[in-house]
Design a protein around this motif. Structure first.
Motif, mmCIF file in Angstrom:
data_model
loop_
_atom_site.group_PDB
_atom_site.id
_atom_site.type_symbol
_atom_site.label_atom_id
_atom_site.label_comp_id
_atom_site.label_asym_id
_atom_site.label_seq_id
_atom_site.Cartn_x
_atom_site.Cartn_y
_atom_site.Cartn_z
ATOM 1 N N GLU A 208 79.176 -7.377 -25.585
ATOM 2 C CA GLU A 208 78.261 -8.390 -26.122
ATOM 3 C C GLU A 208 77.523 -9.108 -24.995
ATOM 4 O OE1 GLU A 208 78.689 -12.564 -28.543
ATOM 5 O OE2 GLU A 208 80.101 -10.943 -29.044
ATOM 6 N N GLU A 209 78.266 -9.486 -23.950
ATOM 7 C CA GLU A 209 77.648 -10.138 -22.787
ATOM 8 C C GLU A 209 76.634 -9.201 -22.131
ATOM 9 O OE1 GLU A 209 77.950 -13.244 -21.357
ATOM 10 O OE2 GLU A 209 79.039 -13.789 -23.188
ATOM 11 N N HIS A 210 77.018 -7.925 -22.033
ATOM 12 C CA HIS A 210 76.127 -6.934 -21.436
ATOM 13 C C HIS A 210 74.851 -6.792 -22.268
ATOM 14 C CE1 HIS A 210 74.767 -3.462 -19.240
ATOM 15 N NE2 HIS A 210 74.831 -2.682 -20.319
ATOM 16 N N ALA A 211 75.014 -6.718 -23.592
ATOM 17 C CA ALA A 211 73.853 -6.599 -24.474
ATOM 18 C C ALA A 211 72.946 -7.816 -24.319
ATOM 19 C CB ALA A 211 74.306 -6.430 -25.925
ATOM 20 N N LYS A 212 73.542 -9.004 -24.225
ATOM 21 C CA LYS A 212 72.753 -10.225 -24.035
ATOM 22 C C LYS A 212 72.016 -10.169 -22.693
ATOM 23 C CE LYS A 212 75.559 -13.405 -26.767
ATOM 24 N NZ LYS A 212 76.468 -14.565 -26.689
ATOM 25 N N ALA A 213 72.748 -9.717 -21.659
ATOM 26 C CA ALA A 213 72.143 -9.630 -20.324
ATOM 27 C C ALA A 213 70.999 -8.624 -20.319
ATOM 28 C CB ALA A 213 73.202 -9.268 -19.287
ATOM 29 N N VAL A 214 71.182 -7.471 -20.999
ATOM 30 C CA VAL A 214 70.132 -6.456 -21.067
ATOM 31 C C VAL A 214 68.928 -7.015 -21.808
ATOM 32 C CG1 VAL A 214 69.529 -4.212 -22.092
ATOM 33 C CG2 VAL A 214 71.657 -4.477 -20.799
ATOM 34 N N ALA A 215 69.183 -7.725 -22.914
ATOM 35 C CA ALA A 215 68.081 -8.311 -23.679
ATOM 36 C C ALA A 215 67.348 -9.345 -22.840
ATOM 37 C CB ALA A 215 68.610 -8.938 -24.964
ATOM 38 N N LEU B 129 67.200 -9.445 -19.558
ATOM 39 C CA LEU B 129 66.475 -8.740 -18.511
ATOM 40 C C LEU B 129 65.205 -8.083 -19.067
ATOM 41 C CD1 LEU B 129 69.300 -7.090 -16.369
ATOM 42 C CD2 LEU B 129 67.688 -8.863 -15.652
ATOM 43 N N LYS B 130 65.284 -7.515 -20.281
ATOM 44 C CA LYS B 130 64.087 -6.915 -20.893
ATOM 45 C C LYS B 130 63.024 -7.982 -21.095
ATOM 46 C CE LYS B 130 66.024 -2.953 -23.266
ATOM 47 N NZ LYS B 130 66.247 -2.295 -24.547
ATOM 48 N N GLU B 131 63.477 -9.152 -21.548
ATOM 49 C CA GLU B 131 62.533 -10.260 -21.738
ATOM 50 C C GLU B 131 61.898 -10.643 -20.417
ATOM 51 O OE1 GLU B 131 63.659 -14.063 -23.549
ATOM 52 O OE2 GLU B 131 64.672 -12.866 -25.073
ATOM 53 N N GLN B 132 62.722 -10.756 -19.397
ATOM 54 C CA GLN B 132 62.229 -11.132 -18.076
ATOM 55 C C GLN B 132 61.228 -10.107 -17.560
ATOM 56 O OE1 GLN B 132 62.670 -14.006 -16.372
ATOM 57 N NE2 GLN B 132 63.747 -14.683 -18.222
ATOM 58 N N TYR B 133 61.594 -8.808 -17.711
ATOM 59 C CA TYR B 133 60.673 -7.768 -17.255
ATOM 60 C C TYR B 133 59.373 -7.777 -18.072
ATOM 61 C CZ TYR B 133 63.830 -5.692 -13.861
ATOM 62 O OH TYR B 133 64.617 -5.471 -12.771
ATOM 63 N N ALA B 134 59.481 -8.064 -19.362
ATOM 64 C CA ALA B 134 58.276 -8.131 -20.206
ATOM 65 C C ALA B 134 57.394 -9.275 -19.737
ATOM 66 C CB ALA B 134 58.645 -8.295 -21.667
ATOM 67 N N VAL B 135 58.020 -10.417 -19.440
ATOM 68 C CA VAL B 135 57.252 -11.564 -18.950
ATOM 69 C C VAL B 135 56.637 -11.215 -17.600
ATOM 70 C CG1 VAL B 135 57.468 -13.936 -18.111
ATOM 71 C CG2 VAL B 135 58.578 -13.254 -20.248
ATOM 72 N N MET B 136 57.427 -10.565 -16.748
ATOM 73 C CA MET B 136 56.929 -10.207 -15.421
ATOM 74 C C MET B 136 55.798 -9.187 -15.529
ATOM 75 S SD MET B 136 60.531 -10.130 -13.370
ATOM 76 C CE MET B 136 59.955 -9.506 -11.840
ATOM 77 N N GLU B 137 55.889 -8.247 -16.472
ATOM 78 C CA GLU B 137 54.828 -7.270 -16.662
ATOM 79 C C GLU B 137 53.553 -7.958 -17.139
ATOM 80 O OE1 GLU B 137 55.753 -3.856 -19.061
ATOM 81 O OE2 GLU B 137 57.429 -3.331 -17.759
ATOM 82 N N LYS B 138 53.699 -8.940 -18.025
ATOM 83 C CA LYS B 138 52.522 -9.683 -18.485
ATOM 84 C C LYS B 138 51.886 -10.417 -17.320
ATOM 85 C CE LYS B 138 53.846 -10.607 -23.221
ATOM 86 N NZ LYS B 138 54.181 -11.656 -24.187
ATOM 87 N N ASP B 139 52.745 -11.071 -16.521
ATOM 88 C CA ASP B 139 52.215 -11.779 -15.369
ATOM 89 C C ASP B 139 51.574 -10.801 -14.382
ATOM 90 O OD1 ASP B 139 53.036 -14.187 -16.357
ATOM 91 O OD2 ASP B 139 54.887 -14.283 -15.153
ATOM 92 N N LEU B 140 52.188 -9.679 -14.212
ATOM 93 C CA LEU B 140 51.674 -8.654 -13.315
ATOM 94 C C LEU B 140 50.361 -8.076 -13.873
ATOM 95 C CD1 LEU B 140 52.378 -7.331 -10.644
ATOM 96 C CD2 LEU B 140 53.553 -5.555 -11.929
ATOM 97 N N ALA B 141 50.290 -7.948 -15.173
ATOM 98 C CA ALA B 141 49.086 -7.425 -15.797
ATOM 99 C C ALA B 141 47.934 -8.389 -15.613
ATOM 100 C CB ALA B 141 49.332 -7.180 -17.283
ATOM 101 N N LYS B 142 48.186 -9.682 -15.535
ATOM 102 C CA LYS B 142 47.152 -10.677 -15.306
ATOM 103 C C LYS B 142 46.563 -10.479 -13.933
ATOM 104 C CE LYS B 142 49.224 -14.353 -17.985
ATOM 105 N NZ LYS B 142 49.793 -15.692 -17.915
ATOM 106 N N PHE B 143 47.415 -10.157 -12.958
ATOM 107 C CA PHE B 143 46.944 -10.014 -11.583
ATOM 108 C C PHE B 143 46.233 -8.680 -11.339
ATOM 109 C CE2 PHE B 143 50.475 -13.085 -10.934
ATOM 110 C CZ PHE B 143 49.699 -14.139 -10.520
ATOM 111 N N THR B 144 46.536 -7.686 -12.043
ATOM 112 C CA THR B 144 45.925 -6.385 -11.834
ATOM 113 C C THR B 144 44.520 -6.305 -12.435
ATOM 114 O OG1 THR B 144 46.978 -5.526 -13.803
ATOM 115 C CG2 THR B 144 48.051 -5.089 -11.697
ATOM 116 N N THR B 145 44.138 -7.174 -13.219
ATOM 117 C CA THR B 145 42.812 -7.171 -13.840
ATOM 118 C C THR B 145 41.746 -7.716 -12.919
ATOM 119 O OG1 THR B 145 43.252 -9.286 -14.847
ATOM 120 C CG2 THR B 145 43.598 -7.319 -16.200
ATOM 121 N N PHE B 146 41.910 -8.033 -11.801
ATOM 122 C CA PHE B 146 40.918 -8.576 -10.849
ATOM 123 C C PHE B 146 39.916 -7.596 -10.594
ATOM 124 C CE2 PHE B 146 44.472 -11.252 -9.508
ATOM 125 C CZ PHE B 146 43.882 -12.477 -9.439
#
Length: 154
Positions: A128-135, A137-154
């Motif tokens: 359960e802890e692992h599933a929470k951690a994976v979820a 991390l997925k959220e974090q990576y999704a947020v990071m990808e969005k932030d990264l996508a903002k920077f790549t549009t220059f």
């Protein structure tokens, strides 16, 4: 007056002081008792001596021969009885030991079941802890990808 008092005390002593008479009676009683008792004890000792002589001369030889001939069979029976009792005792000890072993096995089995259940519970918590951690991390990576996508549009 002195003489009257003396006579009076002498009369009083003769009438009421019986110690000398009682002491003489006691001595006579003790003497008679000891003589009669002595005769009874002497007769008792003579009877005992006669009984012992009779036992030594007649009864002992009569009983010695049958006893000596049967002693070997009696000893063999006693030894057999001793072996039987030792076997019974050994079986009881083995049964007690088996009971203790069985109880120990059951206790260890119950401890093992409790251990396995605890491990499953802990494993489920870890999953359960692992599933929470994976979820997360997925959220974090999704947020990071969005932030990264903002920077790549220059």
């Amino acid at each position: 007056m002195e003489r009257a008092r003396k006579d009076l005390s002498e009369i009083h002593a003769r009438l009421f002081d019986h110690r000398p008479i009682i002491q003489a009676e006691i001595r006579y009683f003790v003497k008679e008792f000891e003589e009669k008792r002595g005769f009874r004890e002497k007769k008792g000792l003579e009877n005992m001596n006669n009984l012992i002589v009779e036992l030594n001369d007649q009864t002992l030889p009569k009983t010695h021969e049958p006893l000596s001939s049967n002693i070997q069979s009696i000893l063999a029976r006693l030894e057999a009885a001793g072996r039987i009792t030792s076997r019974i005792q050994q079986r009881e000890q083995e049964a007690d030991q088996n009971d203790r072993l069985q109880a120990s096995r059951e206790r260890r089995k119950a401890e093992w079941v409790a251990f396995v259940n605890e491990q499953r519970r802990i494993g489920a918590e870890v999953e359960e802890e692992h599933a929470k951690a994976v979820a997360w991390l997925k959220e974090q990576y999704a947020v990071m990808e969005k932030d990264l996508a903002k920077f790549t549009t220059f």
